[in-house]
Design a protein around this motif. Structure first.
Motif, PDB file in Angstrom:
ATOM      1  N   VAL A  30    -139.805 -54.627 -81.617  1.00  0.00           N
ATOM      2  CA  VAL A  30    -138.941 -54.022 -80.306  1.00  0.00           C
ATOM      3  C   VAL A  30    -137.652 -53.617 -81.032  1.00  0.00           C
ATOM      4  CG1 VAL A  30    -137.732 -54.325 -78.244  1.00  0.00           C
ATOM      5  CG2 VAL A  30    -140.369 -55.125 -78.614  1.00  0.00           C
ATOM      6  N   SER A  33    -137.987 -50.819 -83.711  1.00  0.00           N
ATOM      7  CA  SER A  33    -138.675 -49.323 -82.982  1.00  0.00           C
ATOM      8  C   SER A  33    -137.739 -48.739 -82.185  1.00  0.00           C
ATOM      9  CB  SER A  33    -140.019 -49.641 -82.255  1.00  0.00           C
ATOM     10  OG  SER A  33    -139.791 -50.625 -81.186  1.00  0.00           O
ATOM     11  N   ASP A  34    -136.892 -49.698 -81.361  1.00  0.00           N
ATOM     12  CA  ASP A  34    -135.801 -48.949 -80.438  1.00  0.00           C
ATOM     13  C   ASP A  34    -134.814 -48.264 -81.061  1.00  0.00           C
ATOM     14  OD1 ASP A  34    -137.449 -49.988 -78.427  1.00  0.00           O
ATOM     15  OD2 ASP A  34    -136.150 -51.359 -77.800  1.00  0.00           O
ATOM     16  N   THR A  37    -135.977 -45.027 -82.820  1.00  0.00           N
ATOM     17  CA  THR A  37    -136.292 -44.158 -81.568  1.00  0.00           C
ATOM     18  C   THR A  37    -134.768 -43.371 -81.213  1.00  0.00           C
ATOM     19  OG1 THR A  37    -137.996 -45.147 -80.460  1.00  0.00           O
ATOM     20  CG2 THR A  37    -136.698 -43.781 -79.035  1.00  0.00           C
ATOM     21  N   CYS A 105    -143.574 -49.676 -87.804  1.00  0.00           N
ATOM     22  CA  CYS A 105    -142.612 -48.715 -86.985  1.00  0.00           C
ATOM     23  C   CYS A 105    -142.171 -47.507 -87.774  1.00  0.00           C
ATOM     24  CB  CYS A 105    -141.262 -49.866 -86.938  1.00  0.00           C
ATOM     25  SG  CYS A 105    -141.624 -51.509 -85.855  1.00  0.00           S
TER      26      CYS A 105
END
Length: 174
Positions: A30, A33-34, A37, A105
């Motif tokens: 998390v 990947s956050d 992003t 990721c």
């Protein structure tokens, strides 16, 4: 099964994890990947590499990614709010899982960015949601805000068209 010695998962260094390690794997996924992003979402219809991020943003993201990865590796085995948590650096070959999470990721990030650009191009091509007309209206509004002659042009910051600024009441009226 992942618990069997010699299995494919064991060979990759991700087999037979207990619940505390799985919690840390999810945390790392998390976190990585956050932040990745963020680089995709800030460039709208362009690929992430077509616009350089501000050095402060880039530095903050590198710091956050390094800290998240380090915490996921060295967090002491403990229980937080009734949930067992154990760093990926504890146990045999657990460090490899952090590498696999990062690789996963990065691959998903590249796919996500390609899908984003393809979606933007489709929306613009078919004028879905009337997006082309909205962009033209904003350009026209920006041109209206430009004042002065060609030798002395002043550009005023573009204001959103949805909620125009209120007109002040004439002096003396309450």
């Amino acid at each position: 099964s992942a618990w069997q010695p010699g299995s494919g998962f064991q060979g990759l260094g991700i087999g037979g994890m207990d619940y505390g390690h799985i919690v840390n794997v999810i945390f790392l996924k998390v976190a990585v990947s956050d932040i990745l992003t963020l680089f995709s979402s800030r460039t709208a219809q362009e690929f992430f590499f077509q616009r350089k991020p501000h050095p402060v943003l880039f530095g903050g993201c590198v710091f956050a990614l390094c800290l998240s990865t380090l915490l996921s590796l060295v967090w002491p085995c403990s229980v937080l709010d009734g949930v067992p948590v154990c760093g990926l650096g504890y146990g045999q070959d657990r460090q490899k899982i952090a590498l696999w999470v990062w690789l996963y990721c990065l691959v998903v990030f590249i796919i996500q960015d390609c899908v984003k650009v393809a979606t933007w191009r489709t929306i613009m091509y078919f004028n879905l949601f009337n997006v082309n007309n909205i962009v033209e209206d904003k350009v026209a509004h920006t041109e209206e805000v430009i004042s002065g002659d060609s030798n002395n042009t002043t550009v005023v910051e573009m204001q959103p068209m949805i909620n125009p600024a209120p007109v002040p009441a004439p002096a003396g009226h309450h």
